[in-house]
Design an enzyme around this catalytic site. Sequence first.
Site, PDB file in Angstrom:
ATOM      1  N   HIS A  48       0.812  -1.205   0.000  1.00  0.00           N
ATOM      2  CA  HIS A  48       0.000   0.000   0.000  1.00  0.00           C
ATOM      3  C   HIS A  48       0.856   1.270   0.000  1.00  0.00           C
ATOM      4  O   HIS A  48       0.535   2.240  -0.658  1.00  0.00           O
ATOM      5  CB  HIS A  48      -0.910  -0.034   1.235  1.00  0.00           C
TER       6      HIS A  48
ATOM      7  N   HIS B  83     -10.524   2.522  -1.247  1.00  0.00           N
ATOM      8  CA  HIS B  83     -10.702   2.119   0.150  1.00  0.00           C
ATOM      9  C   HIS B  83     -11.506   0.829   0.175  1.00  0.00           C
ATOM     10  O   HIS B  83     -12.520   0.718   0.848  1.00  0.00           O
ATOM     11  CB  HIS B  83     -11.357   3.235   0.970  1.00  0.00           C
TER      12      HIS B  83
ATOM     13  N   GLN C 212      -7.678   9.326  11.765  1.00  0.00           N
ATOM     14  CA  GLN C 212      -7.924  10.211  10.624  1.00  0.00           C
ATOM     15  C   GLN C 212      -7.787  11.684  11.006  1.00  0.00           C
ATOM     16  O   GLN C 212      -7.623  12.022  12.174  1.00  0.00           O
ATOM     17  CB  GLN C 212      -9.341   9.944  10.092  1.00  0.00           C
TER      18      GLN C 212
END
Lengths: 232, 740
Positions: free
Chosen positions: B47, B94, B313
């Site tokens: 990733h 996602h 986040q």
Amino acid sequence: MKPKFGIVVFPGSNCDHDAYYVIKKILNYDAVFLWHKDTYIQNCDVIILPGGFSYGDYLRTGAIARFSHIMDSVFNFAEKGGYVFGICNGFQILLEAGLLPGCMLKNKSLQFICKDVYLSVRNKDTVFTKGIENVKTIKVPIAHGDGNYFADKDTLNSLEENNQIVFQYSSKDGESLEAFNTNGSVMNIAGIINKRGNVLGMMPHPERCSSKILGKTDGSLIFNSLAKNIFN
Amino acid sequence: MQELEVTHELALEHGLTDEEFERIIKILGRIPSFTELGIFSVMWSEHCSYKNSIKLLKTLPRSGGRLLVEAGEENAGLVDIGDGLAVAFKIESHNHPSAVEPYQGAATGVGGIMRDIFTMGARPIACLDSLRFGSLDDARTRYLFDGVVRGIGDYGNCLGIPTVAGEVYFDESYQDNPLVNAMSVGLVNTEHVASAIAKGEGNPVMIVGSSTGRDGIHGATFASEEISEKSEAKRPSVQVGDPLTEKLLLEASLEIIKNGWLVGIQDMGAAGISCSTSEMSARGKSGMNINLDKVPLREKGMTAYEIMLSESQERMLCVVKKGFEDKVKEVFEKWDLHCEIIGEVTNDGLLHISYQGAVKAVIPSFELVLGGGAPVYVRETKEPTYIKEIRKFDFKKIPQPKNLAETFKKIFSSPNIVSKKWVFEQYDSTVRTNTIVGPGCDAAVIHIKDTGKALAMKTDCNSRYVYLNPKEGTKIAVAESARNIVCSGGIPLAITNCLNFGNPYKPENYWQFSQAIEGMGEACRFFNTPVTGGNVSFYNESPNAAVYPTPTIGMVGLVEKLANVTTSFFKSHNDLIYVLGEDYEELGGSEYLKVIHNKVAGDCPHLDLQVELNLHETILALIKNKLIESAHDVSEGGIICALAECCIMNEENFIGAEVNIPIRTREDFSLFSESQSRIIISVNETNQKEFESILNKKKQHHALLGKTTNEKFIINNKINLDLKELSEIYYDTIPRIMNA
């Protein structure tokens, strides 16, 4: 005289700049932002509580915003007859603040809804709506998850008696029917005004349909009506 | 607290290979500490490192056109659009989080891509979403679909960024592994572009935004594995979104960038503090001293390992010009956000992490990142055996439908074709008051305030085509997005890509990937639409098989004059209906073959890039000369479905059509063929002569099909349907399934 609009910015307001742009750049009136932590309202003639998700609306919509510093000044302003205009989240805040009666529930579909709707103007005798002439309806976008207006019977009767229901969801031709009421509001209510006629709240967004570039201009009728009539 | 002792087994558990673990020991000259192992494992995960894709990605055209910043240099690419403005845009997946926790998975997908845009100093002006799910007949699919749409809506709506376009496909291949690709488009004044760089010894490093919690630890590693029954247990790897904080972070970040107080800024997505500290310092050939004691935490007792790997986040890392710390703090305080100095930039190139009085990690930042020490592999490729099998399919053996009208209705009611209004009405598409053409048309058109210009944008990919022929299918994805941009009146500028594939260690999957990259490069070079950046998502597999290879293309185009904005639907009666482009009766991978005959077979339609480009030039010339009323491309379901859409796409004004579609060999073939490079046009009769003269000058193949009418949809005198019936199919199918 050029009216001066004050647009309140809460954390999470997101239609503040849209309202500012329409008022200042398209319609050429004065506009300023009012920060939620301030109390000075800068000699504004109209205060707009804009759309958005104040404080994320993580509790009930508008439930936290009503406790902002600026709201004390908005109360006083309204008390003295100043014009207050709540759009979408702004309407929700006015309900939580008790400046307008009733409350807001989740849309009956339990989904956020964004689309154009037609509104019939039930009361054209307010400063907000006097300028809406010769049209059966106005076409205005909605964009909300909690626009299902509710009030008890007595409140509804009183709203009716005092001609406080200003906007209703309707067909293009102005028939107010359940079929055109996408959020489930009681009596197809889209906007109401207080008894005194200086505080109005509505779920649809007039600032999103006030520009020729977007091909929608019905919203400007409301802002122009305010500008023309508040000094009379 | 004593850290775990790092062993070979522990390294393997972290997803590292033997070879990679050896390499870490060599770099450090010792066995890594537990925190260091964590950092390496996430930074070298697929990733973050693109280790199995970067070599091929570098073959894509990454400069030229109007590109200001090349792919990979910053968080997102930048395209010049004149007037001192540039567009920043990027798409990201996602998928894995959304497979186990659809609402938060999709929501944080939107949040992440928005941060990529506003860390560049660009204000996001629109969001697009490309979604793929299994069959809608399945209850779990409906749960995932509902959750993903709510997640995207709630996050984007709260943020106040309109979601204006996208696509939704349903196919069994995505049954356990849905694809959720979110794209954000932003506008930036070219003078205020921010960079993701750390340099200047002694400049303070700040963490801003949310506090750091235990959520999302190893999210990047999770995204680098296949979905399995065990994935459900990885739900804690999914982050939780807080759109209010993101909105505040957006406003605060743009304010400090505009004031010029920053050296650099980068958002924290995958691999959190590890990724932002190492990438920013590597980019500036510098190092950082970081003291984790200063990081605002959500809970007590977090270890250095957890803090470094947390994917909480709505956080950013800022390198501030020394002396401006207080100014920056003032802005974040105004927006009620955390803002803490956690360290400073150094000149030694080392990422130096300390916590609770102990040194937890010392790693050369260069060794951690893509383009630096992160491993680079090219995997083995092998053409899958299915390719030869499916190509043998004999189309002549397909039985002719007995009732053409019923067959059409069945195809037209496919969830892949019908209106996605159920989806896009849950998204705020009109906030920011720039949406000239919103969801539902070929491409969205967004006005650029205070200019006479607009941006057209679209995402596209027919993954069935890519499955049948990865190279040609990917070319088609690029061509179709360009065609959509052109139909809206825009000139294609550049693309971003989201490459959703299976496990790269399986040679068949890697073959699909490498073929797709080849096709994409060829098409992008031909259309002069370079790749601004994007995202690779491997390991999209469920226990059954890999998903269809899905290289989603996100394209942005420039509408130079607002008068050029064109929509897809018919405008009035008695207009002439034309089709531009030629039919070859191509049914490989078609909706017809799948819906009626339950087959995915053959080869994808052929694409001639020169013919396609000529079509684009013709359409743009016609639009410029104001000769057409509408333009809509022919895609899934063939010409007949495209015509039906033209009739009813404007819900306020249905228009009928009476047409004769030329039949080559068989009615069902010609009506449902998905041959490329075709567009349905309506023309006012008074413009016919001039219109045809331009077509002839351009040598553009075309056919007059018929006329628009008051009512009814009449095809070759064989299909005769009420518009009401058509519209019920088109608008009510998905709500009926979802509300059942």
